[in-house]
Scaffold this motif. Structure first.
Motif, PDB file in Angstrom:
ATOM      1  N   THR A  96       0.981  -0.878   0.352  1.00 32.99           N
ATOM      2  CA  THR A  96       0.488   0.107   0.162  1.00 32.99           C
ATOM      3  C   THR A  96       1.047   1.146  -0.203  1.00 32.99           C
ATOM      4  O   THR A  96       2.230   1.046   0.632  1.00 32.99           O
ATOM      5  CB  THR A  96      -0.846   0.005   0.905  1.00 32.99           C
TER       6      THR A  96
ATOM      7  N   GLN B  41      -7.705  -1.576  -1.910  1.00 32.43           N
ATOM      8  CA  GLN B  41      -8.073  -0.883  -2.906  1.00 32.43           C
ATOM      9  C   GLN B  41      -6.882  -0.972  -4.376  1.00 32.43           C
ATOM     10  O   GLN B  41      -6.582  -0.776  -5.295  1.00 32.43           O
ATOM     11  CB  GLN B  41      -8.104   0.979  -1.646  1.00 32.43           C
TER      12      GLN B  41
ATOM     13  N   LYS C 209      -8.842  -2.166   3.781  1.00 34.54           N
ATOM     14  CA  LYS C 209      -9.303  -1.096   2.484  1.00 34.54           C
ATOM     15  C   LYS C 209      -8.019  -1.090   2.130  1.00 34.54           C
ATOM     16  O   LYS C 209      -8.512  -0.742   0.525  1.00 34.54           O
ATOM     17  CB  LYS C 209      -9.541   0.034   3.499  1.00 34.54           C
ATOM     18  N   GLU C 210      -7.208  -0.094   2.487  1.00 35.80           N
ATOM     19  CA  GLU C 210      -5.681  -0.298   1.614  1.00 35.80           C
ATOM     20  C   GLU C 210      -5.315  -1.103   0.669  1.00 35.80           C
ATOM     21  O   GLU C 210      -5.050  -1.068  -0.674  1.00 35.80           O
ATOM     22  CB  GLU C 210      -4.886   0.746   2.616  1.00 35.80           C
TER      23      GLU C 210
ATOM     24  N   SER D  48      -7.690  -3.006  -6.413  1.00 33.03           N
ATOM     25  CA  SER D  48      -8.313  -3.074  -7.049  1.00 33.03           C
ATOM     26  C   SER D  48      -7.828  -2.317  -7.940  1.00 33.03           C
ATOM     27  O   SER D  48      -8.018  -1.553  -9.770  1.00 33.03           O
ATOM     28  CB  SER D  48      -9.558  -2.386  -6.549  1.00 33.03           C
ATOM     29  N   ASP D  49      -7.265  -1.180  -7.593  1.00 37.47           N
ATOM     30  CA  ASP D  49      -6.162  -0.604  -8.654  1.00 37.47           C
ATOM     31  C   ASP D  49      -5.409  -0.768 -10.107  1.00 37.47           C
ATOM     32  O   ASP D  49      -5.108  -0.661 -10.997  1.00 37.47           O
ATOM     33  CB  ASP D  49      -5.744   1.217  -8.017  1.00 37.47           C
TER      34      ASP D  49
END
Ligand code: SF4
Length: 369
Positions: free
Chosen positions: A228, A278, A274-275, A281-282
């Protein structure tokens, strides 16, 4: 800019001696390349065209240059504290000749290590080279790549008709010095021509443009180590940001290379779940449609020795290394390490497996440790 100006600018950056200073500077999204503060030549290196080319290159830049009286002896690297010595070693580049042409084994991910360079200008607090390179990890590049690749050819012949896999990042991150040596480019082209040789390397850097238009024949697998942005910003100083690594991975995928990701080390902190999700997903949003990269997932762990090294070199480290919050486990190499407890490992496994299989349905998770 005249040579003296360039030199004093570099010396100023040495004097400030901050981790991350003088080795890679960012202006907006433009990443400047690694520039050593001093260069040390082994006399034999100057007998090779690459050694001569690098001598001219650094002379033109006005960078401090020395000759080392003998192979493997580098003296005069400044620094009083362990941290200063560590930083200065990583800003020192030795141009040498690779003498040991007996390749170390690299189980389980490859058959042999391919020695392209040693050490790396990054400052990851949990660098996997800390234990092998000690507290003065001077960078080294080798000018006799042809001899190294000739040796690789012999190893490939020995194992014929089986495939032989070589790992190019076992002793360094090979990307930051690539613009100086061109070694990865030559190596990729070498493996493209072999029937039974395969090459792979992993990087935390993003400077991959020189590799995009060369013939690789899908015989080289490029892996990016991701985390992250919170973890990268705190613990991986001097490497490329997450966005840069994802962008580089997109270019590599578009160039048709087999692609993989290491998510490592997975660290539990506020908002970690969450990070990480994400970031995955990115990645899925940025890669070309139909990409199915492989994943290797490695949770954060440490040995007593690594903890003590980190405390010496990074005295202000906030890396979570409280033994009482971890479980002690003996690893396959016989030494013990502190890993996340079973319950946390189960949570990490569920979260990552579920999300990766959702956004990359055809991808393989090779392992989670
Ligand atoms: S990028 Fe890789 S080799 Fe370089 S310091 Fe970080 S972990 Fe170590």
């Amino acid at each position: 800019m005249c040579k003296t100006d360039k030199k004093s600018r570099l010396l100023n950056s040495i004097a400030s001696c901050q981790i991350g200073n003088g080795m890679e500077k960012r202006q907006g999204d433009v990443v400047k390349r690694f520039v050593p503060s001093r260069v040390v030549f082994e006399p034999a290196a100057l007998e090779y065209p690459l050694g001569q080319k690098l001598q001219t290159h650094f002379e033109d830049l006005g960078i401090e240059m020395q000759m080392t009286p003998s192979h493997n002896r580098v003296t005069g690297i400044p620094g009083k504290t362990p941290k200063e010595k560590y930083v200065q070693a990583k800003q020192s580049l030795v141009i040498g000749v690779r003498r040991t042409l007996k390749f170390a084994s690299c189980k389980p991910s490859a058959h042999y290590q391919l020695p392209l360079a040693t050490s790396c200008p990054g400052f990851c607090e949990y660098c996997y080279l800390q234990t092998t390179l000690g507290t003065k990890p001077v960078l080294r590049v080798y000018v006799n790549l042809d001899e190294v690749l000739l040796q690789a050819e012999k190893y490939i012949e020995e194992r014929s008709p089986d495939i032989t896999i070589f790992e190019g990042a076992a002793t360094s991150d090979p990307i930051p010095v690539e613009y100086l040596t061109g070694s990865l480019e030559k190596t990729i082209e070498f493996f493209a021509k072999t029937d039974l040789g395969r090459f792979r390397f992993v990087t935390k850097f993003a400077d991959v443009d020189s590799l995009l238009n060369i013939k690789h024949n899908q015989h080289t697998e490029v892996r990016f180590s991701l985390n992250t942005q919170t973890v990268i910003g705190k613990y991986e100083k001097g490497t490329a940001p997450l966005k840069g690594r994802i962008e580089a991975a997109r270019k590599i995928a578009e160039a048709g290379y087999p692609l993989g990701f290491l998510i490592a080390p997975i660290i539990i902190y506020d908002n970690w779940e969450k990070e990480y999700l994400q970031a995955i997903s990115d990645l899925a949003a940025m890669l070309p449609e139909g990409s199915n990269p492989s994943f290797e997932l490695i949770t954060h762990r440490f040995t007593k020795k690594a903890k003590s090294n980190i405390e010496q070199v990074f005295p202000e480290s906030t890396l979570p290394m409280d033994e009482s919050e971890r479980q002690f486990k003996y690893g396959q190499f016989g030494y013990g390490k502190y890993v996340y407890p079973k319950e946390a490992m189960g949570e990490i496994k569920d979260i990552f497996e579920e999300h990766i299989s959702k956004v990359f349905p055809d991808s393989e998770i090779k392992y989670l440790v």
